[in-house]
Design an enzyme around this catalytic site. Structure first.
Site, mmCIF file in Angstrom:
data_model
loop_
_atom_site.group_PDB
_atom_site.id
_atom_site.type_symbol
_atom_site.label_atom_id
_atom_site.label_comp_id
_atom_site.label_asym_id
_atom_site.label_seq_id
_atom_site.Cartn_x
_atom_site.Cartn_y
_atom_site.Cartn_z
ATOM 1 C CB THR A 120 2.409 5.514 31.265
ATOM 2 O OG1 THR A 120 1.782 6.108 32.400
ATOM 3 C CG2 THR A 120 2.093 4.025 31.237
ATOM 4 N NE ARG A 142 -0.852 9.193 36.986
ATOM 5 C CZ ARG A 142 -0.524 10.327 36.369
ATOM 6 N NH1 ARG A 142 -0.705 10.445 35.055
ATOM 7 N NH2 ARG A 142 -0.022 11.338 37.059
ATOM 8 C CG LEU A 158 0.456 4.091 26.745
ATOM 9 C CD1 LEU A 158 1.796 3.345 26.662
ATOM 10 C CD2 LEU A 158 -0.477 3.383 27.703
ATOM 11 C CG ASP A 159 -1.156 9.241 31.687
ATOM 12 O OD1 ASP A 159 -2.015 9.697 30.907
ATOM 13 O OD2 ASP A 159 -1.420 8.800 32.822
ATOM 14 C CE LYS A 160 7.177 14.627 29.084
ATOM 15 N NZ LYS A 160 7.436 16.050 29.398
#
Length: 346
Positions: A176, A277, A172-174
């Site tokens: 998120t 996104r 997961l993105d930082k």
């Protein structure tokens, strides 16, 4: 190693398998940590090496280190040839004594265990399901060599050092928040990667977007790295683009001050970098708080992208059972939805 080339001491620090495996995870980082450098290593060369470049000779003698790191040691004066500072391109004669002082770099700390509190949703002998908070980096990389989920996993489950990337299957993105699965064994990790490839893993996200998209729809648009900004991804028809499919459904609409917003359920069919996104921005409905793809003049409303991995479903690698986990929205996101007067039925 060639005959007559004998180190007086063996190297202490070596780059990890994952670092050598993928440039996507690591860029070579040469910041030195001087206070923990290992003892020096001495080699006596042999005539068979006559005429070879110094940097190439050292790379052959110490294959566990990257060429760029060795070159940095030479440039910084940590390699001497018969007592004189070495130069990377100089030719050796084949009888010199090399003294090398390997310098520890920040990525040597990347796979060290660290105590980091983890919110464990589920655990058995095969799987761990984590509720990752916003702000936590999943995997060490340039700029984030410590304090990551991987470091925390190694502390809590030391045996994960035997599984590639400490069992991490997806990221997961930082910024998120939400659910992630980690495999405890190589067999389980291999099975979960296969499930991801075959698109049998179910991942559902809640996103707050600007505007009011259709009640439901599918965005089928390939994604590639943005050629004008390497930090971004973009919808692309280039030969390098990878298929990407996102299904979405609008759950509720509201207002942040005078600006309309919508809570959208996004279900991933594929798992490309920044997929939700990029797809939502391409569709005309950027995520609230998104620093890369969002509306910069509205950044004041939320300090991160309003995205949460709410549900995760998969086939258990050992039992074959269908598993589904769900977690509540992160507190900051829940407060944002209340601020927008959003109400919806699950």
């Amino acid at each position: 190693m060639a005959n007559n080339v004998k180190p007086t001491k063996t190297p202490i620090f070596a780059e990890t398998e994952a670092e050598l495996e993928s440039d996507a995870f690591f860029e070579d980082e040469t910041t030195e940590v001087q206070d923990s450098a290992p003892e020096r290593i001495e080699f006596r060369l042999n005539p068979q090496m006559c005429g070879e470049r110094l940097d190439k000779v050292i790379s052959r003698l110490m294959p566990e280190y990257s060429r760029s790191r060795i070159q940095q040691w030479i440039d910084d004066g940590f390699v001497t040839v018969d007592g004189k500072p070495g130069k990377g391109k100089q030719a050796v004669l084949g009888h010199e004594v090399l003294i090398i002082e390997p310098q520890t770099s920040v990525q040597d700390l990347a796979f060290e265990a660290e105590y980091i509190p983890l919110n464990v949703v589920f655990e058995d002998d095969t799987l761990i399901v984590i509720h990752k908070p916003a702000g936590m980096v999943v995997h060490p990389a340039a700029g984030n060599w410590t304090g990551t989920l991987l470091n925390g996993l190694l502390h809590r489950w030391p045996a994960l050092k035997n599984v590639p990337r400490a069992g991490i299957v997806h990221r997961l993105d930082k910024e998120t928040s939400g659910l992630m699965v980690v495999a405890k064994t190589l067999t389980a990790q291999t099975d979960l990667v296969r499930q991801l490839q075959e698109r049998t893993v179910s991942r559902e996200y809640y996103a707050l977007v600007w505007g009011a998209p259709n009640l439901s729809g599918t965005i089928d648009a390939p994604i590639a790295r943005n050629p004008r900004d390497r930090l971004k991804m973009c919808v692309s028809r280039s030969m390098f683009a990878k298929p990407a499919v996102t299904h979405f459904r609008r759950l509720a609409t509201g207002m942040l001050e005078k600006f309309p917003v919508s809570l959208v359920l996004c279900k991933l069919e594929t798992g490309r970098t920044h997929q939700i996104r990029v797809h939502m921005q391409h569709h005309g409905f950027a995520l609230v708080g998104d620093p890369l793809y969002g509306k910069s003049h509205l950044a004041r409303f939320f300090p991160r992208q309003a995205l949460h991995a709410k549900r995760l479903g998969l086939i258990h690698p050992d039992t074959g059972e269908e598993c589904l986990w769900e977690v509540d929205l992160a507190d900051d996101l829940q407060q944002l939805l209340e601020q927008a007067n959003l109400e919806w039925a699950e």
